[in-house]
Scaffold this motif. Structure first.
Motif, PDB file in Angstrom:
ATOM      1  N   MET A   1       0.831  -1.214   0.000  1.00  0.00           N
ATOM      2  CA  MET A   1       0.000   0.000   0.000  1.00  0.00           C
ATOM      3  C   MET A   1       0.862   1.259   0.000  1.00  0.00           C
ATOM      4  N   ASN A   2       2.052   1.178   0.624  1.00  0.00           N
ATOM      5  CA  ASN A   2       2.938   2.339   0.633  1.00  0.00           C
ATOM      6  C   ASN A   2       3.314   2.770  -0.775  1.00  0.00           C
ATOM      7  N   ALA A   3       3.486   1.793  -1.682  1.00  0.00           N
ATOM      8  CA  ALA A   3       3.824   2.131  -3.064  1.00  0.00           C
ATOM      9  C   ALA A   3       2.693   2.926  -3.715  1.00  0.00           C
ATOM     10  N   ALA A   4       1.453   2.529  -3.446  1.00  0.00           N
ATOM     11  CA  ALA A   4       0.307   3.261  -4.001  1.00  0.00           C
ATOM     12  C   ALA A   4       0.238   4.667  -3.430  1.00  0.00           C
ATOM     13  N   PHE A   5       0.475   4.794  -2.121  1.00  0.00           N
ATOM     14  CA  PHE A   5       0.483   6.114  -1.497  1.00  0.00           C
ATOM     15  C   PHE A   5       1.581   6.993  -2.104  1.00  0.00           C
ATOM     16  N   ALA A   6       2.763   6.401  -2.335  1.00  0.00           N
ATOM     17  CA  ALA A   6       3.866   7.174  -2.896  1.00  0.00           C
ATOM     18  C   ALA A   6       3.556   7.619  -4.319  1.00  0.00           C
ATOM     19  N   ALA A   7       2.956   6.728  -5.121  1.00  0.00           N
ATOM     20  CA  ALA A   7       2.613   7.074  -6.498  1.00  0.00           C
ATOM     21  C   ALA A   7       1.572   8.195  -6.536  1.00  0.00           C
ATOM     22  N   LEU A   8       0.558   8.064  -5.705  1.00  0.00           N
ATOM     23  CA  LEU A   8      -0.453   9.123  -5.643  1.00  0.00           C
ATOM     24  C   LEU A   8       0.145  10.417  -5.102  1.00  0.00           C
ATOM     25  N   GLY A   9       1.031  10.275  -4.108  1.00  0.00           N
ATOM     26  CA  GLY A   9       1.663  11.458  -3.530  1.00  0.00           C
ATOM     27  C   GLY A   9       2.509  12.206  -4.543  1.00  0.00           C
ATOM     28  N   TRP A  10       3.237  11.451  -5.401  1.00  0.00           N
ATOM     29  CA  TRP A  10       4.046  12.106  -6.432  1.00  0.00           C
ATOM     30  C   TRP A  10       3.154  12.824  -7.440  1.00  0.00           C
ATOM     31  N   THR A  11       2.090  12.158  -7.860  1.00  0.00           N
ATOM     32  CA  THR A  11       1.174  12.784  -8.815  1.00  0.00           C
ATOM     33  C   THR A  11       0.538  14.027  -8.219  1.00  0.00           C
ATOM     34  N   ASP A  12       0.132  13.939  -6.963  1.00  0.00           N
ATOM     35  CA  ASP A  12      -0.448  15.076  -6.250  1.00  0.00           C
ATOM     36  C   ASP A  12       0.547  16.233  -6.197  1.00  0.00           C
ATOM     37  N   LEU A  13       1.774  15.929  -5.772  1.00  0.00           N
ATOM     38  CA  LEU A  13       2.778  16.976  -5.611  1.00  0.00           C
ATOM     39  C   LEU A  13       3.168  17.594  -6.954  1.00  0.00           C
ATOM     40  N   ALA A  14       3.413  16.750  -7.960  1.00  0.00           N
ATOM     41  CA  ALA A  14       3.814  17.264  -9.261  1.00  0.00           C
ATOM     42  C   ALA A  14       2.713  18.109  -9.887  1.00  0.00           C
ATOM     43  N   ALA A  15       1.465  17.641  -9.811  1.00  0.00           N
ATOM     44  CA  ALA A  15       0.355  18.411 -10.379  1.00  0.00           C
ATOM     45  C   ALA A  15       0.157  19.722  -9.626  1.00  0.00           C
ATOM     46  N   THR A  16       0.346  19.695  -8.321  1.00  0.00           N
ATOM     47  CA  THR A  16       0.230  20.911  -7.522  1.00  0.00           C
ATOM     48  C   THR A  16       1.299  21.926  -7.920  1.00  0.00           C
ATOM     49  N   ILE A  17       2.536  21.452  -8.085  1.00  0.00           N
ATOM     50  CA  ILE A  17       3.636  22.319  -8.494  1.00  0.00           C
ATOM     51  C   ILE A  17       3.359  22.928  -9.873  1.00  0.00           C
ATOM     52  N   LEU A  18       2.888  22.096 -10.805  1.00  0.00           N
ATOM     53  CA  LEU A  18       2.599  22.586 -12.153  1.00  0.00           C
ATOM     54  C   LEU A  18       1.475  23.612 -12.150  1.00  0.00           C
ATOM     55  N   LEU A  19       0.442  23.349 -11.363  1.00  0.00           N
ATOM     56  CA  LEU A  19      -0.703  24.253 -11.341  1.00  0.00           C
ATOM     57  C   LEU A  19      -0.341  25.583 -10.712  1.00  0.00           C
ATOM     58  N   VAL A  20       0.161  25.549  -9.486  1.00  0.00           N
ATOM     59  CA  VAL A  20       0.457  26.803  -8.790  1.00  0.00           C
ATOM     60  C   VAL A  20       1.661  27.501  -9.418  1.00  0.00           C
ATOM     61  N   GLY A  21       2.673  26.723  -9.817  1.00  0.00           N
ATOM     62  CA  GLY A  21       3.818  27.333 -10.485  1.00  0.00           C
ATOM     63  C   GLY A  21       3.424  28.026 -11.771  1.00  0.00           C
ATOM     64  N   GLY A  22       2.484  27.444 -12.496  1.00  0.00           N
ATOM     65  CA  GLY A  22       1.998  28.091 -13.708  1.00  0.00           C
ATOM     66  C   GLY A  22       1.260  29.384 -13.418  1.00  0.00           C
ATOM     67  N   GLY A 263       7.205  11.150   2.169  1.00  0.00           N
ATOM     68  CA  GLY A 263       5.912  11.353   2.814  1.00  0.00           C
ATOM     69  C   GLY A 263       5.263  10.080   3.322  1.00  0.00           C
ATOM     70  N   VAL A 264       5.721   8.921   2.827  1.00  0.00           N
ATOM     71  CA  VAL A 264       5.118   7.660   3.281  1.00  0.00           C
ATOM     72  C   VAL A 264       6.076   6.825   4.120  1.00  0.00           C
ATOM     73  N   LEU A 265       7.362   7.189   4.134  1.00  0.00           N
ATOM     74  CA  LEU A 265       8.319   6.435   4.954  1.00  0.00           C
ATOM     75  C   LEU A 265       8.228   6.873   6.416  1.00  0.00           C
ATOM     76  N   PRO A 266       8.413   5.954   7.344  1.00  0.00           N
ATOM     77  CA  PRO A 266       8.422   6.334   8.760  1.00  0.00           C
ATOM     78  C   PRO A 266       9.625   7.201   9.071  1.00  0.00           C
TER      79      PRO A 266
END
Length: 273
Positions: A1-22, A263-266
């Motif tokens: 499940m940590n892998a899924a959280f990390a994948a979603l977290g990367w997509t969330d972070l990258a999309a956030t950076i692209l949106l606000v940075g734009g 963000g998902v590692l202890p």
């Protein structure tokens, strides 16, 4: 499940950076190109998918721990700090999309304020208000830098010299915030040097810092080399700048992936010698 959280977290972070940075680039650099504007729309669409997916995955983890299910599980999750901030981020995203015809300055300010919710939702927010605010400054500076570089890479050729010069100033200002805020965050989560090599979190942090150093070098080359060369009218300076910017974007994407993994590692615990 940590892998899924990390994948979603990367997509969330990258999309956030692209949106606000734009949005920041539109306010401080130049109006976005057609491709740049389309990328912002796709970033918002990605967030509209990722946020519900993150909620569902968090609910699943909560069910596995508590055994609660159904409507009671949803209500319980929405009543947590994470859940309330998730609602705020979702409403804020809708507001950014609805307000896309606002003037660039107010829209960028709205995007910057929206980022604060993400900082309170993550590891930094669990440490208190000051760490969350410093994390917000770090995130906002990263958006201004990386998001601005993406928009610069999408500017139709030839790249206007004045746009490159403004990006040079914006990147320098962003770095002046990123470096101390990043150092604070590193010390907040890893208090002793011994923990850097003794935990997955610390080793991932080392990899992130190493790649961030590469970004600093590339940024310095642009700042002291390519942009001044463009201002002097050297014929190949623009091509060199564009190649360097594209490389920065690729390295930045990997840095964001490592950030999502953190963000998902202890976080490491214990005391150094």
């Amino acid at each position: 499940m940590n892998a899924a959280f990390a994948a979603l977290g990367w997509t969330d972070l990258a999309a956030t950076i692209l949106l606000v940075g734009g949005l920041v680039a539109a306010a401080l650099l130049a109006p976005p190109s057609r491709t740049g504007r389309g990328l912002q729309g796709r970033a918002a669409a990605a967030l509209a998918l990722v946020l519900p997916a993150e909620f569902a995955l968090t609910a699943l983890r909560m069910h596995q721990v508590s055994g609660v299910r159904g409507a009671a599980l949803v209500v319980d999750l929405l009543q947590t700090r994470w859940g309330r901030l998730w609602v705020g981020r979702s409403v804020g995203l809708a507001a950014l999309v609805a307000g896309r015809r606002l003037p660039p300055g107010p829209l960028a300010a709205l995007g910057a304020a929206w980022l604060l919710l993400r900082s309170f939702q993550g590891h930094a927010g669990a440490h208190g208000v000051l760490p969350a605010v410093i994390d917000w400054l770090h995130l906002l500076a990263a958006a201004a830098w990386l998001g601005g570089l993406v928009q610069l890479a999408l500017v139709p050729r030839p790249v206007p010299v004045e746009v490159a010069a403004r990006m040079r100033i914006q990147a320098t200002a962003a770095l002046a915030v990123l470096v101390p805020a990043g150092a604070y965050a590193a010390f907040l989560h890893v208090r002793h040097l011994a923990l850097l090599t003794g935990s997955p979190y610390g080793e991932t942090l080392i990899a992130k810092l190493a790649l961030a150093s590469v970004l600093l070098v590339l940024g310095a080359v642009n700042h002291f080399g390519h942009v001044p060369a463009m201002q002097r009218g050297e014929p190949r300076a623009e091509a060199r700048l564009v190649r360097a910017v594209r490389l920065e974007v690729v390295v930045g994407a990997v840095v964001l992936a490592l950030t999502a993994l953190l963000g998902v590692l202890p976080m490491p615990h214990g005391h150094g010698p």
